[in-house]
Structures are given as C-alpha cells and as structure tokens.
Design a protein around this motif. Sequence first.
Motif, PDB file in Angstrom:
ATOM      1  N   LEU A  14     -25.623  14.419 -47.254  1.00  0.00           N
ATOM      2  CA  LEU A  14     -25.250  15.824 -47.101  1.00  0.00           C
ATOM      3  C   LEU A  14     -26.042  16.469 -45.968  1.00  0.00           C
ATOM      4  CD1 LEU A  14     -23.472  18.045 -48.189  1.00  0.00           C
ATOM      5  CD2 LEU A  14     -25.268  18.631 -49.809  1.00  0.00           C
ATOM      6  N   ALA A  15     -27.311  16.127 -45.871  1.00  0.00           N
ATOM      7  CA  ALA A  15     -28.142  16.660 -44.775  1.00  0.00           C
ATOM      8  C   ALA A  15     -27.628  16.154 -43.434  1.00  0.00           C
ATOM      9  CB  ALA A  15     -29.595  16.265 -44.980  1.00  0.00           C
ATOM     10  N   ILE A  16     -27.234  14.892 -43.371  1.00  0.00           N
ATOM     11  CA  ILE A  16     -26.691  14.332 -42.125  1.00  0.00           C
ATOM     12  C   ILE A  16     -25.401  15.038 -41.752  1.00  0.00           C
ATOM     13  CG2 ILE A  16     -25.638  12.263 -41.119  1.00  0.00           C
ATOM     14  CD1 ILE A  16     -27.769  10.619 -42.641  1.00  0.00           C
ATOM     15  N   LEU A  17     -24.538  15.304 -42.735  1.00  0.00           N
ATOM     16  CA  LEU A  17     -23.295  16.032 -42.460  1.00  0.00           C
ATOM     17  C   LEU A  17     -23.580  17.444 -41.961  1.00  0.00           C
ATOM     18  CD1 LEU A  17     -21.067  14.934 -45.480  1.00  0.00           C
ATOM     19  CD2 LEU A  17     -20.786  14.315 -43.076  1.00  0.00           C
ATOM     20  N   ALA A  18     -24.551  18.109 -42.580  1.00  0.00           N
ATOM     21  CA  ALA A  18     -24.897  19.465 -42.134  1.00  0.00           C
ATOM     22  C   ALA A  18     -25.449  19.442 -40.715  1.00  0.00           C
ATOM     23  CB  ALA A  18     -25.911  20.084 -43.094  1.00  0.00           C
ATOM     24  N   LEU A  19     -26.309  18.487 -40.422  1.00  0.00           N
ATOM     25  CA  LEU A  19     -26.851  18.377 -39.060  1.00  0.00           C
ATOM     26  C   LEU A  19     -25.741  18.067 -38.060  1.00  0.00           C
ATOM     27  CD1 LEU A  19     -30.205  16.475 -39.655  1.00  0.00           C
ATOM     28  CD2 LEU A  19     -29.892  18.858 -38.950  1.00  0.00           C
ATOM     29  N   SER A  20     -24.778  17.261 -38.466  1.00  0.00           N
ATOM     30  CA  SER A  20     -23.646  16.961 -37.578  1.00  0.00           C
ATOM     31  C   SER A  20     -22.846  18.221 -37.282  1.00  0.00           C
ATOM     32  CB  SER A  20     -22.736  15.917 -38.218  1.00  0.00           C
ATOM     33  OG  SER A  20     -23.417  14.707 -38.415  1.00  0.00           O
ATOM     34  N   ALA A  21     -22.617  19.035 -38.290  1.00  0.00           N
ATOM     35  CA  ALA A  21     -21.890  20.291 -38.079  1.00  0.00           C
ATOM     36  C   ALA A  21     -22.664  21.209 -37.141  1.00  0.00           C
ATOM     37  CB  ALA A  21     -21.640  20.986 -39.419  1.00  0.00           C
ATOM     38  N   ILE A  22     -23.979  21.258 -37.297  1.00  0.00           N
ATOM     39  CA  ILE A  22     -24.811  22.083 -36.410  1.00  0.00           C
ATOM     40  C   ILE A  22     -24.747  21.556 -34.989  1.00  0.00           C
ATOM     41  CG2 ILE A  22     -27.196  22.731 -35.891  1.00  0.00           C
ATOM     42  CD1 ILE A  22     -27.623  22.892 -38.961  1.00  0.00           C
ATOM     43  N   VAL A  23     -24.809  20.244 -34.825  1.00  0.00           N
ATOM     44  CA  VAL A  23     -24.737  19.650 -33.481  1.00  0.00           C
ATOM     45  C   VAL A  23     -23.387  19.958 -32.835  1.00  0.00           C
ATOM     46  CG1 VAL A  23     -24.619  17.447 -32.250  1.00  0.00           C
ATOM     47  CG2 VAL A  23     -26.447  17.857 -33.885  1.00  0.00           C
ATOM     48  N   ILE A  24     -22.319  19.875 -33.604  1.00  0.00           N
ATOM     49  CA  ILE A  24     -20.991  20.190 -33.069  1.00  0.00           C
ATOM     50  C   ILE A  24     -20.924  21.655 -32.660  1.00  0.00           C
ATOM     51  CG2 ILE A  24     -18.551  20.423 -33.706  1.00  0.00           C
ATOM     52  CD1 ILE A  24     -18.906  17.857 -35.377  1.00  0.00           C
ATOM     53  N   ALA A  25     -21.465  22.543 -33.473  1.00  0.00           N
ATOM     54  CA  ALA A  25     -21.470  23.966 -33.127  1.00  0.00           C
ATOM     55  C   ALA A  25     -22.276  24.207 -31.856  1.00  0.00           C
ATOM     56  CB  ALA A  25     -22.027  24.787 -34.291  1.00  0.00           C
ATOM     57  N   LEU A  26     -23.438  23.563 -31.748  1.00  0.00           N
ATOM     58  CA  LEU A  26     -24.255  23.721 -30.540  1.00  0.00           C
ATOM     59  C   LEU A  26     -23.542  23.162 -29.310  1.00  0.00           C
ATOM     60  CD1 LEU A  26     -27.813  22.896 -31.908  1.00  0.00           C
ATOM     61  CD2 LEU A  26     -26.881  25.131 -31.285  1.00  0.00           C
ATOM     62  N   ALA A  27     -22.832  22.052 -29.481  1.00  0.00           N
ATOM     63  CA  ALA A  27     -22.072  21.491 -28.360  1.00  0.00           C
ATOM     64  C   ALA A  27     -20.959  22.445 -27.929  1.00  0.00           C
ATOM     65  CB  ALA A  27     -21.494  20.130 -28.744  1.00  0.00           C
ATOM     66  N   SER A  28     -20.327  23.097 -28.890  1.00  0.00           N
ATOM     67  CA  SER A  28     -19.283  24.073 -28.553  1.00  0.00           C
ATOM     68  C   SER A  28     -19.865  25.252 -27.791  1.00  0.00           C
ATOM     69  CB  SER A  28     -18.599  24.580 -29.823  1.00  0.00           C
ATOM     70  OG  SER A  28     -17.935  23.523 -30.472  1.00  0.00           O
ATOM     71  N   VAL A  29     -21.026  25.714 -28.230  1.00  0.00           N
ATOM     72  CA  VAL A  29     -21.682  26.819 -27.527  1.00  0.00           C
ATOM     73  C   VAL A  29     -22.066  26.386 -26.115  1.00  0.00           C
ATOM     74  CG1 VAL A  29     -23.769  28.248 -27.494  1.00  0.00           C
ATOM     75  CG2 VAL A  29     -22.462  27.996 -29.604  1.00  0.00           C
ATOM     76  N   ALA A  30     -22.584  25.168 -25.981  1.00  0.00           N
ATOM     77  CA  ALA A  30     -22.958  24.668 -24.655  1.00  0.00           C
ATOM     78  C   ALA A  30     -21.737  24.555 -23.757  1.00  0.00           C
ATOM     79  CB  ALA A  30     -23.646  23.303 -24.787  1.00  0.00           C
ATOM     80  N   ALA A  31     -20.626  24.120 -24.308  1.00  0.00           N
ATOM     81  CA  ALA A  31     -19.391  24.035 -23.511  1.00  0.00           C
ATOM     82  C   ALA A  31     -18.930  25.425 -23.082  1.00  0.00           C
ATOM     83  CB  ALA A  31     -18.297  23.334 -24.321  1.00  0.00           C
ATOM     84  N   ALA A  32     -19.032  26.384 -23.974  1.00  0.00           N
ATOM     85  CA  ALA A  32     -18.636  27.755 -23.630  1.00  0.00           C
ATOM     86  C   ALA A  32     -19.521  28.299 -22.521  1.00  0.00           C
ATOM     87  CB  ALA A  32     -18.713  28.653 -24.870  1.00  0.00           C
ATOM     88  N   LEU A  33     -20.820  28.020 -22.606  1.00  0.00           N
ATOM     89  CA  LEU A  33     -21.727  28.477 -21.546  1.00  0.00           C
ATOM     90  C   LEU A  33     -21.430  27.770 -20.224  1.00  0.00           C
ATOM     91  CD1 LEU A  33     -25.073  28.738 -23.525  1.00  0.00           C
ATOM     92  CD2 LEU A  33     -23.576  30.592 -22.784  1.00  0.00           C
ATOM     93  N   GLY A  34     -21.043  26.511 -20.298  1.00  0.00           N
ATOM     94  CA  GLY A  34     -20.679  25.777 -19.082  1.00  0.00           C
ATOM     95  C   GLY A  34     -19.451  26.374 -18.423  1.00  0.00           C
ATOM     96  N   VAL A  35     -18.469  26.742 -19.232  1.00  0.00           N
ATOM     97  CA  VAL A  35     -17.256  27.362 -18.682  1.00  0.00           C
ATOM     98  C   VAL A  35     -17.601  28.722 -18.082  1.00  0.00           C
ATOM     99  CG1 VAL A  35     -15.031  28.377 -19.315  1.00  0.00           C
ATOM    100  CG2 VAL A  35     -15.653  26.125 -20.163  1.00  0.00           C
ATOM    101  N   ARG A  36     -18.478  29.463 -18.761  1.00  0.00           N
ATOM    102  CA  ARG A  36     -18.892  30.764 -18.228  1.00  0.00           C
ATOM    103  C   ARG A  36     -19.594  30.588 -16.885  1.00  0.00           C
ATOM    104  NH1 ARG A  36     -22.506  34.343 -21.956  1.00  0.00           N
ATOM    105  NH2 ARG A  36     -20.518  34.729 -22.943  1.00  0.00           N
ATOM    106  N   GLU A  37     -20.465  29.594 -16.791  1.00  0.00           N
ATOM    107  CA  GLU A  37     -21.163  29.331 -15.526  1.00  0.00           C
ATOM    108  C   GLU A  37     -20.178  28.936 -14.432  1.00  0.00           C
ATOM    109  OE1 GLU A  37     -24.213  29.017 -12.799  1.00  0.00           O
ATOM    110  OE2 GLU A  37     -24.197  29.922 -14.791  1.00  0.00           O
ATOM    111  N   PHE A  38     -19.188  28.104 -14.777  1.00  0.00           N
ATOM    112  CA  PHE A  38     -18.167  27.717 -13.804  1.00  0.00           C
ATOM    113  C   PHE A  38     -17.412  28.930 -13.296  1.00  0.00           C
ATOM    114  CE2 PHE A  38     -14.967  25.387 -11.683  1.00  0.00           C
ATOM    115  CZ  PHE A  38     -13.751  25.965 -12.021  1.00  0.00           C
ATOM    116  N   LEU A  39     -17.045  29.835 -14.197  1.00  0.00           N
ATOM    117  CA  LEU A  39     -16.322  31.039 -13.784  1.00  0.00           C
ATOM    118  C   LEU A  39     -17.204  31.946 -12.934  1.00  0.00           C
ATOM    119  CD1 LEU A  39     -14.323  31.856 -17.027  1.00  0.00           C
ATOM    120  CD2 LEU A  39     -13.452  30.934 -14.874  1.00  0.00           C
TER     121      LEU A  39
END
Length: 135
Positions: A14-39
């Motif tokens: 369960l802890a591994i699943l929660a950490l995976s969800a957090i990592v996915i959320a952080l990756a989404s935020v990083a992708a959003a920031l990358g798109v913002r930087e590109f724009l």
Amino acid sequence: MIPTWVAVVSGISLAILALSAIVIALASVAAALGVREFLRVLRELAGPALGDVRQLIGAIRVEADGLVGTSREMRGRIVAAADAAQARLADLDALVEVVQVETAVLDAAATLRTVRRGLSLLEWGRRTMKRRKKP
C-alpha cells in the motif's frame, strides 16, 4: 487470525502504491511546468518579431498617408494590406493565449485524474485491509 507477515506485506505494498501515485502526480506537475517553460520561450522568441511587425505596420500606415503623389486606389490597397496584417497578428496573439489556457486546463485535468486514481487505489487498499481484519 491473519499472520503478521501478511499485514506487513500489505502495508508495504500500500505504501508503494501511494508513493507511485505521488510520483505520477509530481511527474504531471513537472510536465506542466515544462510546457509552461516552452510557451514562455516561444513567447520570448515571438515577442520581438511581433513588436517589429507592429512597428512595420505603423510605418506602412505613416508612409501610405504621406504619399501625396500616389493615387487613391494605391493608397487604399496599402492601408488594406496593413489592416489585414494587423488582424492576422491579433488572431495569432489570441491563438497563443488560447493555447496557453488550454494547456493549463489539460495539465490540471491530467493531474486531477492522476490524484483521483491514486486516491481510489488508497481507498481500495483500505477496504481490502478492513475486510481482512474482520474474523
């Protein structure tokens, strides 16, 4: 009675699943920031060109108005071309703004979807643990 090792393994998974969800959320935020930087870079590259085009359009209008020897038809054509260029420039500016807003909304939706998925996994794990605790 559930063996202790089963509870420990379930908790770790369960802890591994929660950490995976957090990592996915952080990756989404990083992708959003990358798109913002590109724009932002795109706007910095296009900004001076847009300013130059605006100055050019202004100069064309001044010169068109100042030409005394030209016919009215020629003068009208030059002004019409300048107006068309300015309208296209305004459309381009509006398009860039729409793309920025749309990108931000899509990134927010993807992040929410990822967080919901993670929360549903946590809830599933919690329900599973409750079922296994009952004798």
